[in-house]
Enzyme design. Structure first.
Site, PDB file in Angstrom:
ATOM      1  N   HIS A 121      52.127  -7.856 -31.564  1.00 20.60           N
ATOM      2  CA  HIS A 121      51.668  -7.602 -33.124  1.00 20.60           C
ATOM      3  C   HIS A 121      52.976  -8.627 -34.242  1.00 20.60           C
ATOM      4  O   HIS A 121      51.711  -9.652 -34.636  1.00 20.60           O
ATOM      5  CB  HIS A 121      51.725  -6.646 -33.829  1.00 20.60           C
ATOM      6  CG  HIS A 121      51.230  -6.188 -34.626  1.00 20.60           C
ATOM      7  ND1 HIS A 121      49.877  -5.844 -34.968  1.00 20.60           N
ATOM      8  CD2 HIS A 121      51.528  -6.363 -36.605  1.00 20.60           C
ATOM      9  CE1 HIS A 121      48.997  -5.865 -36.956  1.00 20.60           C
ATOM     10  NE2 HIS A 121      50.377  -5.898 -37.310  1.00 20.60           N
ATOM     11  N   SER A 151      47.470  -8.903 -41.001  1.00 19.41           N
ATOM     12  CA  SER A 151      47.666  -8.143 -39.949  1.00 19.41           C
ATOM     13  C   SER A 151      47.207  -7.005 -41.129  1.00 19.41           C
ATOM     14  O   SER A 151      45.777  -6.823 -41.253  1.00 19.41           O
ATOM     15  CB  SER A 151      48.844  -7.439 -40.614  1.00 19.41           C
ATOM     16  OG  SER A 151      48.970  -5.595 -39.820  1.00 19.41           O
ATOM     17  N   ASP A 183      48.380  -6.597 -28.681  1.00 18.47           N
ATOM     18  CA  ASP A 183      49.586  -5.867 -30.175  1.00 18.47           C
ATOM     19  C   ASP A 183      49.309  -4.165 -29.561  1.00 18.47           C
ATOM     20  O   ASP A 183      48.179  -3.502 -29.187  1.00 18.47           O
ATOM     21  CB  ASP A 183      48.035  -6.183 -30.475  1.00 18.47           C
ATOM     22  CG  ASP A 183      48.823  -5.515 -32.230  1.00 18.47           C
ATOM     23  OD1 ASP A 183      49.141  -5.087 -32.811  1.00 18.47           O
ATOM     24  OD2 ASP A 183      48.121  -6.885 -33.102  1.00 18.47           O
TER      25      ASP A 183
END
Length: 295
Positions: A271, A173, A243
């Site tokens: 996500h 991320s 996502d």
């Protein structure tokens, strides 16, 4: 000929309109100034969601580990775990080591499920907490997160004496930008793996605040898109079209900008659960990638 009375009326109207426009301009400037001050003060809280509470260790999964306190170049003590691989499951004769740069929330104890997946494919793993996260000292910043990752990398090189070509840089991320920075600094590393990456905080900020001059406001840029064209090591990007936090197209942008060799794999799910919902293919793809890189 215009009378003095009509001229005075026009002058008054012009003065009123000009004054009203000036007032609106002042209000706009004040509002933008307040927004700038507010966004600057909120930037750290928007980017970082640390949790000081540790809820488990690798021992909960039956894994042996070294509980480490690393010291950064600016004197901050950060917490880290080194989890050795089980040799028979290694994808190569000598187990490579994954430098795990976790995302912007929680702490290293929230990554145990994913840690176990890396362990199952035979990787040594060094998982560390950034300053301000978990049991690490300090408070986070862009330069600070880079210094923390550098301390972890130097531990592998200097203490564990692991050669750079056996180190895989992994980012998750927001911290894909940290792994990318490590790849820029250490081009001799074996490979770079980015999971659900974004291009830069400026690009993300523009999506959230399209009416603000984000580029001139933010202090922390995490600009992976500017760095990745100069990174020549093998690259694996994993991202899910579903996502809901980091747009899938950002992963594709980074992939397009990277020179290669490179591979893109589509995860399934959101996500934070893509690595789980993708199932066994998650570990298989990483394993296949590393076999091709480290053979």
């Amino acid at each position: 000929m215009v009378s003095d009375k009509s001229f005075s009326v026009k002058l008054l109207i012009g003065h009123y309109i000009g004054g009203e426009s000036l007032f609106k301009l002042i209000i706009l400037i004040v509002l933008m100034g307040l927004a700038w001050v507010g966004l600057c003060s909120m930037e750290r809280r928007i980017l970082y969601f640390p949790d000081r509470q540790m809820f488990a260790t690798p021992a909960a999964y039956g894994l042996t580990f070294d509980d480490l306190d690393l010291r950064t170049s600016d004197g901050i003590k950060i917490k880290a775990w080194f989890i050795p691989a089980v040799a028979p499951h290694s994808p190569v004769p000598a187990s490579p080591t994954l430098l795990f740069c976790h995302g912007n929330a929680g702490n290293l104890s929230h990554r145990l499920d994913k840690l176990q997946k890396f362990h199952r494919i035979g990787l040594n793993v060094l998982l560390f907490d950034y300053r301000g996260f978990g049991q690490s000292e300090g408070s986070p910043s862009e330069a600070g997160t880079y210094a923390d990752a550098e301390a972890a990398y130097q531990y592998l090189i200097q203490v564990k004496t692991i050669p750079p070509h056996r180190i895989i840089l992994y980012g998750e991320s927001l911290r894909c930008a940290v792994a990318t920075e490590m790849a820029r600094r250490h081009p001799d590393a074996a490979a770079l793996i980015l999971e659900s990456p974004f291009t830069s905080t400026v690009a993300m900020g523009k999506r959230i605040f399209p009416w603000l001059p984000v580029r001139w406001i933010v202090r922390y840029h995490y600009d992976s898109l500017a760095k990745i064209p100069r990174i020549k090591m093998p690259l694996l990007i994993m991202h899910s079209p579903q996502d809901e936090i980091v747009p899938f197209e950002m992963g594709r942008q980074l992939y397009a900008a990277a020179p290669g060799p490179k591979k893109f794999f589509e995860l399934t799910g959101g996500h934070n659960d893509g690595y789980e919902l993708t199932g066994d293919r998650y570990g298989q793809v990483i394993n296949e990638f590393l076999k091709s890189v480290l053979r």
